[in-house]
Write an enzyme that holds these catalytic residues in place. Structure first.
Site, PDB file in Angstrom:
ATOM      1  N   LYS A 106       5.743   2.238   8.320  1.00 41.97           N
ATOM      2  CA  LYS A 106       4.645   2.483   7.028  1.00 41.97           C
ATOM      3  C   LYS A 106       4.187   3.943   7.024  1.00 41.97           C
ATOM      4  O   LYS A 106       3.572   4.335   7.720  1.00 41.97           O
ATOM      5  CB  LYS A 106       3.667   1.361   6.976  1.00 41.97           C
ATOM      6  CG  LYS A 106       2.552   1.378   5.839  1.00 41.97           C
ATOM      7  CD  LYS A 106       1.479   0.382   5.945  1.00 41.97           C
ATOM      8  CE  LYS A 106       0.742   0.663   4.666  1.00 41.97           C
ATOM      9  NZ  LYS A 106      -0.561  -0.473   4.700  1.00 41.97           N
ATOM     10  N   SER A 161      -0.938  -2.393   0.436  1.00 43.15           N
ATOM     11  CA  SER A 161      -0.573  -1.001   0.546  1.00 43.15           C
ATOM     12  C   SER A 161       0.947  -0.960   1.257  1.00 43.15           C
ATOM     13  O   SER A 161       1.663   0.073   1.143  1.00 43.15           O
ATOM     14  CB  SER A 161      -1.368   0.021   1.024  1.00 43.15           C
ATOM     15  OG  SER A 161      -1.862  -0.608   2.168  1.00 43.15           O
ATOM     16  N   SER A 185      -3.088  -6.021   3.222  1.00 40.56           N
ATOM     17  CA  SER A 185      -1.935  -5.046   2.883  1.00 40.56           C
ATOM     18  C   SER A 185      -0.756  -5.357   3.465  1.00 40.56           C
ATOM     19  O   SER A 185       0.395  -4.720   2.962  1.00 40.56           O
ATOM     20  CB  SER A 185      -2.657  -3.557   3.120  1.00 40.56           C
ATOM     21  OG  SER A 185      -3.438  -3.298   2.462  1.00 40.56           O
TER      22      SER A 185
END
Length: 410
Positions: A106, A161, A185
């Site tokens: 990520k 996210s 997220s």
């Protein structure tokens, strides 16, 4: 925040991942990434070369990512170099639980936290998209080629996210992508992209978040792949949290006592619970009182705001901790919808917090897992959230694996 159902585009027929984007379909882009253990076992036995596995993953990414926009960076040369090193290590007999497994991390700084995965033989192939600068609500992603699209419908967000991570896994580009979860997220993009997403117990693994709200996590196509990630990253000294026999007792709550979810995600999640019960994976228990938590929004926002008065946040946290302790004294699991709505469009969020059902467990620190729960009328996936007592990641994964084994997850 996400738009109300009435504000979303009209429904479309369900379709396979990224058919709706105009991207190459699964046949044209090559076979999707194989399961983690299947790949690692073949590389350890030298039936496959890690360098070939990684080259195939890079080819998939190269073909699909210009449309999906799941990656901000792809590390072709470095990934192939690392894969060759894995082949040498495997030939030397080194035990590598993730031998040759292509991994997406990520964000541009995600490689910093991937040390245990690389040590286990995983190969990082690139950094996945996260929200762009100036986006106050992290419910979409910005990749190298543009905004990240939901692989089921290009006009919808994948969530965030950990946006690119969910898309890369859902589209079969990689079997495993790392995430982090500060309010949902990992779990929200997992739900909206139709994959599995695990947030671990707060404080159990290292996190750079000074507030203590964010915890590491993973997005995978299967619970077995998530379990392989957990075995690679869990601290040896951490309590095992053995899952024990099934079925496990569970409480169902559509709204945690304060949220106002749309009817469709509630119905999809409740139907998934029914399938788990019918298959003997869980048994529902009747609570002594309705599941009612205090809305964690003010506490979460205060904890994230420098200089904020934390007295009320502490009160909310303490009261919800007390209520959750009482809840888990009578049941092994808490089950809820993962998100209160279907994915919103790329025009941006509306007036509903997409985190409404997830961020309570960032404040409390409980581990939580989102599993696929079916598809809405718009063709987008929905998720079922499983929450367990602190340190019981193994329980969450065992229940999800058994649900997959019995064919009762979407």
């Amino acid at each position: 925040m996400v738009a109300r159902a009435a504000d979303r585009p009209r429904a479309a027929e369900p379709r396979g991942p990224y058919e709706g984007t105009g991207a190459l379909n699964g046949h044209a882009s090559g076979s999707p990434a194989a399961p983690v253990e299947e790949t690692a076992s073949a590389v350890r036995a030298r039936r496959l070369r890690a360098v070939d596995v990684v080259a195939e993953a890079l080819e998939r990414i190269g073909r699909a990512d210009p449309v999906l926009c799941a990656f901000t960076e792809v590390w072709d040369e470095e990934a192939l170099r690392r894969a060759r090193e894995v082949d040498v290590r495997a030939a030397a007999g080194e035990r590598l639980p993730l031998a040759g497994v292509p991994i997406a991390v990520k964000g541009r700084h995600g490689l910093r936290a991937a040390g245990p995965l690389l040590a286990a033989g995983g190969v990082a192939v690139g950094a996945t998209s996260v929200p762009g600068p100036g986006t106050p609500w992290q419910t979409w992603g910005l990749g190298a080629h543009g905004r990240t699209v939901n692989p089921w419908r290009a006009d919808r967000t994948p969530g965030g996210s950990s946006a690119g991570a969910a898309v890369a896994v859902a589209a079969g580009l990689v079997p495993l992508a790392t995430g982090s979860d500060g309010a949902g997220s990992v779990r929200i993009p997992a739900a909206w992209c139709g994959v599995t997403g695990l947030k671990v117990t707060g404080g159990r693994l290292p996190s750079p978040d000074r507030t203590g709200l964010a915890a590491p996590g993973v997005l995978t196509r299967t619970a077995a792949d998530a379990a392989a990630w957990w075995r690679a990253v869990a601290r040896p000294s951490a309590p095992a949290g053995a899952p024990g026999p099934l079925p496990r007792s569970a409480l169902w709550s559509p709204d945690l006592g304060f949220a106002a979810p749309d009817p469709e995600p509630v119905a999809l999640a409740r139907a998934a619970v029914g399938r788990l019960v019918d298959a003997g994976v869980v048994r529902l228990v009747r609570p002594s009182a309705p599941v009612r938590l205090l809305d964690p929004a003010p506490a979460w926002l205060a904890l994230r705001t420098p200089g904020a008065d934390l007295a009320d946040a502490g009160r909310v946290r303490a009261e919800n901790d007390r209520r959750l302790a009482r809840l888990f004294a009578g049941a092994d699991l808490l089950l809820t919808p993962t998100a209160p709505t279907a994915p919103h469009g790329h025009e941006g969020p509306g007036d509903v917090y997409s985190t409404a059902l997830t961020w309570a467990f960032n404040v409390s620190g409980h581990p939580a897992l989102s599993v696929p729960a079916g598809f809405g009328a718009d063709g987008c996936p929905a998720g079922l959230q499983l929450v367990a007592p602190h340190g019981r990641e193994a329980l969450l994964l065992a229940v999800a694996r058994e649900a997959e084994r019995r064919g009762v997850t979407a």
